[in-house]
Design a protein around this motif. Sequence first.
Motif, PDB file in Angstrom:
ATOM      1  N   PHE A  64      29.740  43.640  28.733  1.00 49.18           N
ATOM      2  CA  PHE A  64      30.229  44.559  29.790  1.00 49.18           C
ATOM      3  C   PHE A  64      29.195  45.586  29.919  1.00 49.18           C
ATOM      4  O   PHE A  64      29.397  46.105  31.142  1.00 49.18           O
ATOM      5  CB  PHE A  64      31.530  45.056  28.737  1.00 49.18           C
ATOM      6  CG  PHE A  64      32.328  46.092  29.715  1.00 49.18           C
ATOM      7  CD1 PHE A  64      33.482  45.248  30.375  1.00 49.18           C
ATOM      8  CD2 PHE A  64      32.280  47.184  29.818  1.00 49.18           C
ATOM      9  CE1 PHE A  64      34.339  45.991  30.769  1.00 49.18           C
ATOM     10  CE2 PHE A  64      33.266  48.182  30.674  1.00 49.18           C
ATOM     11  CZ  PHE A  64      34.250  47.304  31.165  1.00 49.18           C
ATOM     12  N   GLY A 115      27.579  43.001  34.199  1.00 47.38           N
ATOM     13  CA  GLY A 115      28.764  43.841  33.780  1.00 47.38           C
ATOM     14  C   GLY A 115      29.972  43.180  34.148  1.00 47.38           C
ATOM     15  O   GLY A 115      30.202  41.974  34.026  1.00 47.38           O
ATOM     16  N   ASP A 116      30.997  44.123  34.375  1.00 47.18           N
ATOM     17  CA  ASP A 116      32.376  43.549  34.411  1.00 47.18           C
ATOM     18  C   ASP A 116      32.503  43.004  35.952  1.00 47.18           C
ATOM     19  O   ASP A 116      33.744  42.567  36.236  1.00 47.18           O
ATOM     20  CB  ASP A 116      33.542  44.533  34.054  1.00 47.18           C
ATOM     21  CG  ASP A 116      33.483  45.734  35.126  1.00 47.18           C
ATOM     22  OD1 ASP A 116      32.514  46.137  35.316  1.00 47.18           O
ATOM     23  OD2 ASP A 116      34.618  46.251  35.466  1.00 47.18           O
ATOM     24  N   ASP A 117      31.527  42.997  36.643  1.00 48.24           N
ATOM     25  CA  ASP A 117      31.509  42.349  37.900  1.00 48.24           C
ATOM     26  C   ASP A 117      31.174  40.936  37.720  1.00 48.24           C
ATOM     27  O   ASP A 117      31.381  40.155  38.933  1.00 48.24           O
ATOM     28  CB  ASP A 117      30.684  43.085  38.982  1.00 48.24           C
ATOM     29  CG  ASP A 117      31.144  44.208  39.598  1.00 48.24           C
ATOM     30  OD1 ASP A 117      32.190  44.333  39.735  1.00 48.24           O
ATOM     31  OD2 ASP A 117      30.566  44.971  40.393  1.00 48.24           O
ATOM     32  N   GLY A 118      30.719  40.554  36.765  1.00 44.83           N
ATOM     33  CA  GLY A 118      30.626  39.240  36.248  1.00 44.83           C
ATOM     34  C   GLY A 118      29.593  38.477  36.909  1.00 44.83           C
ATOM     35  O   GLY A 118      28.565  39.096  37.594  1.00 44.83           O
ATOM     36  N   LEU A 122      28.853  35.461  39.697  1.00 47.86           N
ATOM     37  CA  LEU A 122      29.790  34.735  40.616  1.00 47.86           C
ATOM     38  C   LEU A 122      28.744  33.354  41.098  1.00 47.86           C
ATOM     39  O   LEU A 122      27.465  33.240  40.941  1.00 47.86           O
ATOM     40  CB  LEU A 122      29.916  35.720  41.917  1.00 47.86           C
ATOM     41  CG  LEU A 122      30.854  36.693  41.680  1.00 47.86           C
ATOM     42  CD1 LEU A 122      30.823  37.559  42.983  1.00 47.86           C
ATOM     43  CD2 LEU A 122      32.097  36.355  40.958  1.00 47.86           C
ATOM     44  N   PHE A 135      33.287  36.270  33.444  1.00 45.85           N
ATOM     45  CA  PHE A 135      33.678  37.648  33.366  1.00 45.85           C
ATOM     46  C   PHE A 135      33.835  38.099  31.910  1.00 45.85           C
ATOM     47  O   PHE A 135      34.074  37.338  31.262  1.00 45.85           O
ATOM     48  CB  PHE A 135      35.095  38.349  34.154  1.00 45.85           C
ATOM     49  CG  PHE A 135      34.900  38.032  35.773  1.00 45.85           C
ATOM     50  CD1 PHE A 135      34.293  39.126  36.432  1.00 45.85           C
ATOM     51  CD2 PHE A 135      35.180  36.839  36.205  1.00 45.85           C
ATOM     52  CE1 PHE A 135      34.184  38.889  37.827  1.00 45.85           C
ATOM     53  CE2 PHE A 135      35.355  36.836  37.697  1.00 45.85           C
ATOM     54  CZ  PHE A 135      34.646  37.747  38.516  1.00 45.85           C
ATOM     55  N   ASN A 178      37.001  43.037  39.609  1.00 41.62           N
ATOM     56  CA  ASN A 178      36.357  41.735  39.233  1.00 41.62           C
ATOM     57  C   ASN A 178      37.416  40.688  39.789  1.00 41.62           C
ATOM     58  O   ASN A 178      36.827  39.727  40.258  1.00 41.62           O
ATOM     59  CB  ASN A 178      36.007  41.656  37.806  1.00 41.62           C
ATOM     60  CG  ASN A 178      37.666  41.782  36.899  1.00 41.62           C
ATOM     61  OD1 ASN A 178      38.541  42.259  37.478  1.00 41.62           O
ATOM     62  ND2 ASN A 178      37.422  42.047  35.405  1.00 41.62           N
ATOM     63  N   LEU A 225      36.348  40.084  43.325  1.00 44.52           N
ATOM     64  CA  LEU A 225      35.164  39.485  43.471  1.00 44.52           C
ATOM     65  C   LEU A 225      35.288  37.972  43.160  1.00 44.52           C
ATOM     66  O   LEU A 225      34.921  37.149  43.707  1.00 44.52           O
ATOM     67  CB  LEU A 225      33.966  40.055  42.682  1.00 44.52           C
ATOM     68  CG  LEU A 225      33.338  41.358  42.838  1.00 44.52           C
ATOM     69  CD1 LEU A 225      32.792  41.890  41.914  1.00 44.52           C
ATOM     70  CD2 LEU A 225      32.628  41.236  44.220  1.00 44.52           C
ATOM     71  N   THR A 268      35.438  47.809  44.950  1.00 39.58           N
ATOM     72  CA  THR A 268      33.866  47.887  44.648  1.00 39.58           C
ATOM     73  C   THR A 268      33.088  47.673  45.820  1.00 39.58           C
ATOM     74  O   THR A 268      33.322  46.707  46.829  1.00 39.58           O
ATOM     75  CB  THR A 268      33.406  46.723  43.597  1.00 39.58           C
ATOM     76  OG1 THR A 268      32.028  46.325  43.516  1.00 39.58           O
ATOM     77  CG2 THR A 268      34.279  45.293  43.994  1.00 39.58           C
ATOM     78  N   ALA A 279      30.192  46.155  46.184  1.00 36.73           N
ATOM     79  CA  ALA A 279      29.717  44.672  46.110  1.00 36.73           C
ATOM     80  C   ALA A 279      30.554  43.710  46.788  1.00 36.73           C
ATOM     81  O   ALA A 279      30.143  42.805  47.532  1.00 36.73           O
ATOM     82  CB  ALA A 279      29.651  44.185  44.661  1.00 36.73           C
ATOM     83  N   LYS A 302      27.398  41.284  47.424  1.00 37.09           N
ATOM     84  CA  LYS A 302      28.249  39.852  47.156  1.00 37.09           C
ATOM     85  C   LYS A 302      29.176  39.732  48.311  1.00 37.09           C
ATOM     86  O   LYS A 302      30.024  38.967  48.237  1.00 37.09           O
ATOM     87  CB  LYS A 302      28.949  39.906  45.792  1.00 37.09           C
ATOM     88  CG  LYS A 302      27.893  39.920  44.711  1.00 37.09           C
ATOM     89  CD  LYS A 302      28.638  40.305  43.429  1.00 37.09           C
ATOM     90  CE  LYS A 302      27.612  40.409  42.102  1.00 37.09           C
ATOM     91  NZ  LYS A 302      28.218  40.895  40.843  1.00 37.09           N
ATOM     92  N   ALA A 318      32.433  49.111  36.150  1.00 44.11           N
ATOM     93  CA  ALA A 318      31.709  49.039  37.193  1.00 44.11           C
ATOM     94  C   ALA A 318      32.233  50.061  38.338  1.00 44.11           C
ATOM     95  O   ALA A 318      31.226  50.841  38.854  1.00 44.11           O
ATOM     96  CB  ALA A 318      32.043  47.955  37.909  1.00 44.11           C
ATOM     97  N   TYR A 319      33.699  50.374  38.438  1.00 42.58           N
ATOM     98  CA  TYR A 319      34.096  51.027  39.386  1.00 42.58           C
ATOM     99  C   TYR A 319      33.820  52.601  39.186  1.00 42.58           C
ATOM    100  O   TYR A 319      33.110  53.272  40.009  1.00 42.58           O
ATOM    101  CB  TYR A 319      35.700  51.019  39.448  1.00 42.58           C
ATOM    102  CG  TYR A 319      36.251  52.246  39.936  1.00 42.58           C
ATOM    103  CD1 TYR A 319      36.187  52.439  41.284  1.00 42.58           C
ATOM    104  CD2 TYR A 319      37.114  53.085  39.391  1.00 42.58           C
ATOM    105  CE1 TYR A 319      36.775  53.684  42.123  1.00 42.58           C
ATOM    106  CE2 TYR A 319      37.752  54.309  39.968  1.00 42.58           C
ATOM    107  CZ  TYR A 319      37.333  54.638  41.306  1.00 42.58           C
ATOM    108  OH  TYR A 319      37.812  55.635  41.973  1.00 42.58           O
ATOM    109  N   ASP A 371      29.978  52.886  39.719  1.00 41.22           N
ATOM    110  CA  ASP A 371      29.540  52.938  41.391  1.00 41.22           C
ATOM    111  C   ASP A 371      30.091  54.409  42.047  1.00 41.22           C
ATOM    112  O   ASP A 371      29.252  54.865  42.919  1.00 41.22           O
ATOM    113  CB  ASP A 371      30.596  51.761  41.963  1.00 41.22           C
ATOM    114  CG  ASP A 371      29.968  50.558  41.766  1.00 41.22           C
ATOM    115  OD1 ASP A 371      28.782  50.315  41.349  1.00 41.22           O
ATOM    116  OD2 ASP A 371      30.468  49.589  42.080  1.00 41.22           O
TER     117      ASP A 371
END
Lengths: 618, 404
Positions: free
Chosen positions: A431, A439-442, A444, A532, B108, B111, B131, B133, B138, B177-178, B181
């Motif tokens: 995490f 991180g928690d954006d994983g 992809l 994730f 997440n 995404l 996010t 990204a 992304k 993440a939030y 950021d």
Amino acid sequence: MGFYFAQLLTGLANASSLFLIACGLSIIFGVTRIVNFAHGSFYMVGAYLAYTIVTHLSGGIFGFWFGVVAAALIVGVLGLLVEVLILRRIYRAPELFQLVATFGVVLIVQDATLAIWGAEDLLGPRAPGLASAVRIFGEPIPQYDLALIVIGPLVLGAIWLLFHRTRWGVLVRAATQDRDMVDALGVNQAWLFSGVFVLGSALAGLGGALQIPREAASLQMDLSVIGEAFVVVVIGGMGSVAGAFVAAVLISVLNAFAILVFPQISIVLPFVVMAIVLIVRPYGLFGTAGSADGAAAAPDQPLRLLSPQAAMVMAALVLALALAPAVLSTFTSILLVDVMVATLFAVSLHFMMGLGGMVSFGHAAYFGVGAYAAAMAVKFAGFPMVPAMAMGPLAGAAAALFFGWFCVRLSGVYLAMLTLAAAQILWGITFQWGDFTGGDDGILGIWPAAWASDDRVYFYVAFVLCIGGIFFLRRVAHSPFGYGLRGVRDSAVRAEALGMNVKFHQWMGFTLAGAVAGLAGSVFAFSKGSVFPDVLGITQSVDGLIMVLLGGIHALIGPILGAGAFVLIEDWVSRLEYWRFIFGGLILVVVLLAPDGIAGGIERLTRALGWKRAEDRT
Amino acid sequence: MKMMRRNLLGALAALPMLATLPGAVSAQDKIVIGEINSYTRLPAFTEPYKKGWELAVEQINKAGGVDGKQLEVISRDDTGDPATAIRIAEELTSKDGAVLLFGTFLSNIGLAVSDFAKQKQVLFLASEPLTDALVWSKGNKYTYRLRPSTHMQAAMLAEQAAKLGKKKWATVAPNYAYGKDAVKAFKEELTKLQPDVEFVGEQWPPVFKIDAGSTVRALEQMKPDAIYNVTFGGDLAKFVREGSLRLLFEDRAVVSLLSGEPEYFDPLGAEAPEGWIVTGYPAADIKTPEHEAFVKAYMERWGEMPKTGSIVGYNSILSIKAALEKAGSTDTDALLAAMSGLEVSSSPTGPFMYRAADHQSTMGAYVGKTTVADGKPKMVDWTYEDGADYLPSEAEAAKLRPAE
């Protein structure tokens, strides 16, 4: 100086809150051996009830404290209902089966709370008469914090008196030490258990009610508190109220100071402390070896190879599964991949729990490590799909080899909690370490290679790996290693006398289970195209436990039935409104109708119908 | 109990049927749209959101639908789990015949679904996830996003923060993440506007598990002139209460992301902080004809004031309607072409468009100050900030995206 003193007081106030919730949990476990997941729900309901009563009474100091006590008492009654209606019926079921039942209660309470109190957070009033701050060494300290600092030790004292100065308390302590002896003395255990459950639930309710001047009653309260409460109970030593108090103080004060130095630490701090304590003092600070074990389980029936008829039925089922994509819709193939992944994960957990006798609360760690290893092999090393998938079991095995070395030194619930700590620490790393793990954006874009990108083709990839993995573990279960593992589980002493290296055997079993969980993780990663941190999370571990226990721990077919039922029912039921209520209810129905899991239920059903002769089992 | 048992039997009986259910039901007179959100995980936000999109769908269908076809939204709960969201997305597109997907709250999950959309070549309108990204690092061809991103909202606040002229800032944000950021964007933007600014410390409580007392004390010790806060939900309530008890906000400016949104603001009641600079949604005070009509319809339908989620849900459907009309087809390529530069000329929050360069909408946010009036939290001195003013130029934004 004043600043640090104030920080200490803040830590102590938090410790009081944490102690109130944890001590009830500890008492319940100590006597009934129930790992009560619903304890967090009682805490949440306590907060909501106190909010409702206090805001309706608006009666100043008296109204506030009346509301707090009334909420605690109502939650006690709720606990009584849960104990009498559900848990009392399944005390004789395999160890930890009650855990599944309490998880069903968690789901039901979540939706019931949403239905009764609505989705919005409810911020209660401050405590009348304790609404502001006083200055100590020039630093503002909330009066309510000071009240909490007093209430914690007061409750501790009251429980001490109850346990040492009343007959009931003495019996409770006796039951914590030796249940059979208390039974032999002619004590009505049913009412003793109920009483303990009421006390524990009421304490959780009190803990929740006392929170309303500090936080809004919200639907996240149950799950956010339960993990930490378990940690406190384990650090203190399960069943020890004083231990819970010391552990609560330890964690809260450490946290209050640690965030001055490492602002990001609170995410894993309790679990790191727990891991260290368990490695140094395997039964917690105040626990004893006796408190590690749950109800004494009867030794299992020996495993048998399938009869020729049964083997043919199995082969037919596998063949039917193999042909499924040809006749079923694309989405069904996708759903079946999920079922197979869940099954492989559950089978690997069952290998550890059912055969090895090592209960894991953190098995998702190895599943998640496998998924991440596969994903990272694609992302960083540019591996094609097949070699990337091979990284999953390797990484799962490596992680299990490392953590297993520490874990197999413990047994029972302590082992389970150390596996949980390991999983939480790994989760924390995944995490936090955003540059490496995303991180928690994983991570992809982990989709199958071009040749396997069709859903039906990937179904066969998953089919080969999952069915292969299940078959492999079945073979191992029937190998000398598997028999050795069960020997160690049923009687470690005898196994050792026979010249077996008990810990090494368990360690290898742990590692093998980790490797197979890692394989499940890599199949999972490519089926979802992304990973994730959730894959290492507590929820994933708990799902695995439910699958195994729901299916029935005493049969090799159990986890297969359990995982299939779990995934399909969840997929179907989550389309409905208030599905958690229904799902929780379904879990309870299965638990009550078949206290030995679906496999056990089917077994009894076939015998009752005369399809199978009773002596087959003996 | 009997009921439960019947449910169980029903459930078991239904399982084999899953396999035999017919594929896409493609009736000529309706357009199926797939919707995914964390309904059980975050009901405080997703309930008003659902009411918002349901209202829009009802209004559109009553007015004759889109090109004579009725809209049908199939809505599913992702349970807060990205893997479940992917499975649902598979089902919505492969079995239910959804022509496009929208929704999601958690970044997440946004995404994950966005990556799914790219893989399976289907349009995804991310309604809520904030996010950066999602449209930048992304971003992909198939994903568009409605709400102003973390970066945009942080930039709106940084503009106001710079006017305060405070030098020493401390930050507090949830540890994921939030939060990260939001802090990073604020630091960047504020430093651009006020180069002598100094960030004296930061706190990162775990999301929904803040230890508010200790966090407040840690912030106090940094002795900042001003605080930038990103906590929300239950964490915000705890933070406000413990902070005011411990006098953290005395003589300190506070700038706070999302805190003016009714979902998080209303529960604070009379204890809502005074004078914080926030982004949010002052629903009762927006007096444009479009917004007043929306509030009236919403009140009639649901008997309560709309929240931020209601706007997000409502504007999502308005965007989808505009895209379907412009495309004149439900074909993904046509929809993608329509989304690029799509203009939504009228919405409760004013007109907005979807930029072709980074797929971000220019829908804005309301920035103002907090106060308490009649025991209820209220936003005052607010202005509507157009999202377009807080985005990098289209040329710069295009550079932030991976090559396709």
